[in-house]
Motif scaffolding. Sequence first.
Motif, mmCIF file in Angstrom:
data_model
loop_
_atom_site.group_PDB
_atom_site.id
_atom_site.type_symbol
_atom_site.label_atom_id
_atom_site.label_comp_id
_atom_site.label_asym_id
_atom_site.label_seq_id
_atom_site.Cartn_x
_atom_site.Cartn_y
_atom_site.Cartn_z
ATOM 1 N N ALA A 71 10.026 -22.164 -3.969
ATOM 2 C CA ALA A 71 9.018 -23.067 -4.542
ATOM 3 C C ALA A 71 7.666 -22.867 -3.859
ATOM 4 C CB ALA A 71 9.480 -24.516 -4.422
ATOM 5 N N ILE A 72 7.687 -22.708 -2.550
ATOM 6 C CA ILE A 72 6.442 -22.471 -1.815
ATOM 7 C C ILE A 72 5.837 -21.138 -2.234
ATOM 8 C CG2 ILE A 72 5.516 -21.972 0.487
ATOM 9 C CD1 ILE A 72 7.536 -24.123 1.516
ATOM 10 N N ASP A 73 6.678 -20.123 -2.391
ATOM 11 C CA ASP A 73 6.191 -18.804 -2.806
ATOM 12 C C ASP A 73 5.554 -18.868 -4.196
ATOM 13 O OD1 ASP A 73 5.994 -15.939 -2.254
ATOM 14 O OD2 ASP A 73 7.404 -15.714 -3.916
ATOM 15 N N ARG A 74 6.194 -19.591 -5.116
ATOM 16 C CA ARG A 74 5.620 -19.737 -6.464
ATOM 17 C C ARG A 74 4.285 -20.461 -6.412
ATOM 18 N NH1 ARG A 74 10.818 -21.150 -7.939
ATOM 19 N NH2 ARG A 74 10.243 -23.326 -7.912
ATOM 20 N N ALA A 75 4.205 -21.515 -5.615
ATOM 21 C CA ALA A 75 2.952 -22.271 -5.490
ATOM 22 C C ALA A 75 1.859 -21.391 -4.901
ATOM 23 C CB ALA A 75 3.168 -23.511 -4.624
ATOM 24 N N TRP A 76 2.214 -20.595 -3.889
ATOM 25 C CA TRP A 76 1.230 -19.720 -3.246
ATOM 26 C C TRP A 76 0.715 -18.679 -4.228
ATOM 27 C CZ3 TRP A 76 0.466 -14.621 -1.814
ATOM 28 C CH2 TRP A 76 -0.511 -14.419 -0.844
ATOM 29 N N LYS A 77 1.623 -18.094 -5.011
ATOM 30 C CA LYS A 77 1.214 -17.056 -5.963
ATOM 31 C C LYS A 77 0.384 -17.617 -7.116
ATOM 32 C CE LYS A 77 4.879 -13.781 -5.029
ATOM 33 N NZ LYS A 77 6.114 -13.151 -5.507
ATOM 34 N N SER A 78 0.604 -18.865 -7.468
ATOM 35 C CA SER A 78 -0.118 -19.435 -8.607
ATOM 36 C C SER A 78 -1.373 -20.199 -8.195
ATOM 37 C CB SER A 78 0.806 -20.365 -9.400
ATOM 38 O OG SER A 78 1.148 -21.490 -8.629
ATOM 39 N N ALA A 79 -1.655 -20.273 -6.896
ATOM 40 C CA ALA A 79 -2.850 -20.981 -6.420
ATOM 41 C C ALA A 79 -4.104 -20.255 -6.901
ATOM 42 C CB ALA A 79 -2.846 -21.076 -4.906
ATOM 43 N N GLU A 137 -4.127 -23.155 2.538
ATOM 44 C CA GLU A 137 -3.602 -24.493 2.800
ATOM 45 C C GLU A 137 -2.093 -24.540 2.588
ATOM 46 O OE1 GLU A 137 -4.873 -28.983 1.505
ATOM 47 O OE2 GLU A 137 -6.327 -27.371 1.317
ATOM 48 N N ILE A 138 -1.613 -23.913 1.526
ATOM 49 C CA ILE A 138 -0.161 -23.859 1.272
ATOM 50 C C ILE A 138 0.541 -23.141 2.419
ATOM 51 C CG2 ILE A 138 1.616 -22.857 -0.224
ATOM 52 C CD1 ILE A 138 -0.371 -23.389 -2.578
ATOM 53 N N ALA A 139 -0.056 -22.042 2.899
ATOM 54 C CA ALA A 139 0.546 -21.300 4.007
ATOM 55 C C ALA A 139 0.631 -22.159 5.262
ATOM 56 C CB ALA A 139 -0.259 -20.035 4.277
ATOM 57 N N ILE A 140 -0.427 -22.895 5.556
ATOM 58 C CA ILE A 140 -0.427 -23.759 6.745
ATOM 59 C C ILE A 140 0.638 -24.843 6.619
ATOM 60 C CG2 ILE A 140 -1.774 -25.501 7.993
ATOM 61 C CD1 ILE A 140 -4.269 -23.721 7.340
ATOM 62 N N LEU A 141 0.700 -25.487 5.458
ATOM 63 C CA LEU A 141 1.687 -26.549 5.263
ATOM 64 C C LEU A 141 3.114 -26.007 5.337
ATOM 65 C CD1 LEU A 141 -0.002 -28.616 2.416
ATOM 66 C CD2 LEU A 141 0.245 -29.246 4.823
ATOM 67 N N SER A 159 -8.570 -20.469 -0.653
ATOM 68 C CA SER A 159 -8.485 -21.634 0.233
ATOM 69 C C SER A 159 -7.218 -22.448 -0.052
ATOM 70 C CB SER A 159 -9.722 -22.510 0.122
ATOM 71 O OG SER A 159 -9.851 -23.022 -1.178
ATOM 72 N N MET A 160 -6.824 -22.534 -1.315
ATOM 73 C CA MET A 160 -5.577 -23.241 -1.633
ATOM 74 C C MET A 160 -4.369 -22.473 -1.107
ATOM 75 S SD MET A 160 -6.192 -24.870 -5.395
ATOM 76 C CE MET A 160 -4.710 -25.832 -5.360
ATOM 77 N N ARG A 161 -4.409 -21.145 -1.197
ATOM 78 C CA ARG A 161 -3.314 -20.333 -0.643
ATOM 79 C C ARG A 161 -3.224 -20.527 0.870
ATOM 80 N NH1 ARG A 161 -4.767 -16.942 -4.976
ATOM 81 N NH2 ARG A 161 -6.392 -15.867 -3.812
#
Length: 45
Positions: free
Chosen positions: A19-27, A35-39, A31-33
Motif C-alpha cells: 500500500a505504501i509503495d502504491r501511494a509513493w508511485k501515485s504521488a 513525505e510518504i517515505a518519511i512516514l 515532496s509528497m513522495r
Amino acid sequence: MSTIERIRNRRIAKRDARAIDRAWKSAPTQSMRDEIAILSQQRMF
C-alpha cells in the motif's frame, strides 16, 4: 508469539508495504513522495 501470529503479522506487514509503495508511485509531486517515505520509515513493522 505463536506461529500463526507471526504469519499473520508478516502478511499484514507485506500488505502495508504494498500500500505504501502504491501511494509513493501515485504521488503527484516529489515532496509528497518524500513525505510518504518519511512516514513509512517511522512505521514499526
